[in-house]
Structure formats: C-alpha cells, structure tokens
Design an enzyme around this catalytic site. Structure first.
Site, PDB file in Angstrom:
ATOM      1  N   GLY A   1       0.792  -1.223   0.000  1.00  0.00           N
ATOM      2  CA  GLY A   1       0.000   0.000   0.000  1.00  0.00           C
ATOM      3  C   GLY A   1       0.820   1.265   0.000  1.00  0.00           C
ATOM      4  O   GLY A   1       0.267   2.358   0.088  1.00  0.00           O
TER       5      GLY A   1
ATOM      6  N   GLU B   1      -5.526  -4.093  -4.663  1.00  0.00           N
ATOM      7  CA  GLU B   1      -4.511  -5.168  -4.649  1.00  0.00           C
ATOM      8  C   GLU B   1      -5.020  -6.360  -3.850  1.00  0.00           C
ATOM      9  O   GLU B   1      -4.843  -7.521  -4.253  1.00  0.00           O
ATOM     10  CB  GLU B   1      -3.205  -4.637  -4.049  1.00  0.00           C
ATOM     11  CG  GLU B   1      -2.522  -3.615  -4.951  1.00  0.00           C
ATOM     12  CD  GLU B   1      -1.337  -2.915  -4.315  1.00  0.00           C
ATOM     13  OE1 GLU B   1      -0.569  -2.311  -5.067  1.00  0.00           O
ATOM     14  OE2 GLU B   1      -1.182  -2.956  -3.085  1.00  0.00           O
TER      15      GLU B   1
END
Ligand code: 5RP
Length: 218
Positions: free
Chosen positions: A95, A103
């Site tokens: 992140g 993701e």
C-alpha cells in the site's frame, strides 16, 4: 546492482509464472511496472489482465495489453505484485502506492500470488514500514483514534486520494507480532476499508532480487 536493477531482474523472473491463454492479475508500483513492461514482449501468450490500479491499467493499455474488469472474468490464474515489506512466512505490508484495497481484491481472486521484490524488502518482523490503512474520509479521525489505541501513530497521507475516493492513514510504530490477528482487528474497525497487511491471504511465492540472483521462497 542498484535497487532498480534488482527490481527489474525479479520482475522479469516472474514472467515464468505466466500461464498461456489466461487472464493474469497485475499489481501496482515500480516493481510491478517492470513486470508490465516485460509482459509487453509476450502479450500474445495471455488473454489479458486485471489491474489493481488506474495507473497500472493505463500502463497495460499503453503496451496494447487488453485490460478486463474483475467482474467480467471467471478467475485469475496468477497475480504478480510488489510489496513494501515481506517476511519468510510470506506475510506482507503493501500500500505504499496507495492501491492496497484493489490489490487485496485481485489477490483474493487469484489462484496464485507471486510477490516480487528486491532483497531490501525482506524483514524479520513487519512494521518498520508504516502500515497503510485506507479509510472512508468521514471516518478519518475516528479511525485515527482507534489506531492510537492499537499502539500506532497514524499520519494522514496529505494530498492523496485513492482510486476508490478514500484517504490513507500511514500508521507508524505498530508492534506487529501477529500479522493475521492485527489484520483482522483492523478490518473490524468501522470506517476502515482495508489495511495493508497481507497475512490472511499471504503471497504463495516470494521472489527476491539479490545481487547473486533470484531467491525463491514458498
Ligand atoms: C502499491 C504497493 C507496492 O507493491 C509497494 O508499494 C511496492 O512498491 P515498489 O515496487 O515501487 O517498491 O503496495 O500500493
């Protein structure tokens, strides 16, 4: 070798995991970008890709690689993405690029998750890298207070909005002894969309770029 050279080398090694005729998942970040660029040369082998960010979708399209919505594909054979930190248990912090929610969704939809990173990302314990947490904007202060209760120091990522229209709190100094438990605890805080711990669904394979070659952990 420089860090960028290691990223490129490990990204190219991940091309071996591509299955002919399949839809593959594509992550976000500089290592994933090297993977996308390498994929361009063998794009005829795959049906297309599902991207974890607008930026990666644009890069794929720029290479003429078909991009599909996740809802329009039956499944994803392999997901290839980088990480900010990784352990030998294949638990990750992700992140840093702010794409953690998409993701995590693409990783969840994929049969195999191949994480690609230069060797500097391998750590004994997660948490030196501040943990990104995607938060609904109106819950920013509420969630920040909950992060303090968990022992962290949340910092708003200034001037950044995710592809989903949310904000990111980067949580410093967390003591991440049990990544699975912390991931679940954070998921249960109202206002949190996703946290950047990938422990409940870790990577299946971790490829590390080192000056001596590619190291494979699984
Ligand atoms: C983006 C990510 C990236 O995988 C992570 O930040 C690593 O990036 P890079 O490959 O540029 O080092 O999680 O949200």
């Amino acid at each position: 070798m420089s860090q960028d050279e290691l990223k490129r080398a490990v990204a190219e090694a991940a091309l071996d995991y591509i299955q002919v005729g399949e839809v593959i998942g594509i992550g976000t970040g500089s290592t994933a970008n090297y993977f996308i660029d390498g994929l361009a040369a063998i794009k005829h082998k795959i049906e297309g890709a599902v991207a974890s960010s607008v930026a990666s979708a644009e890069r794929l399209k720029g290479h003429g690689i078909p991009v599909f919505e996740l809802n329009d594909v039956a499944g994803i054979s392999v997901y290839v993405d980088g990480a900010d930190e990784a352990t030998r248990h294949l638990h990750l912090i992700k992140g840093g690029g702010g794409a953690l929610t998409r993701e995590k969704i693409v990783a969840a939809a994929s049969r195999k998750f191949v994480c690609i990173a230069d060797e500097s990302k391998l750590v004994g314990r997660l948490g030196k890298f501040p943990l990104p947490v995607e938060v609904i904007p109106m819950a920013r202060s509420l969630v920040a207070r909950e992060m303090v209760k968990l022992g962290g120091e949340p910092v708003l990522r200034e001037g950044f909005t995710t592809d989903n229209g949310n904000v990111i709190l980067d949580v410093h100094n967390l003591d991440i002894l049990d990544p699975v438990a912390l991931e679940e605890t954070m998921n249960n805080i109202t206002g949190v969309v996703t946290n950047g711990l990938f422990a409940r669904r870790p990577a299946d394979v971790l490829l590390l770029g080192t000056p001596g070659g590619i190291q494979t952990l699984e």
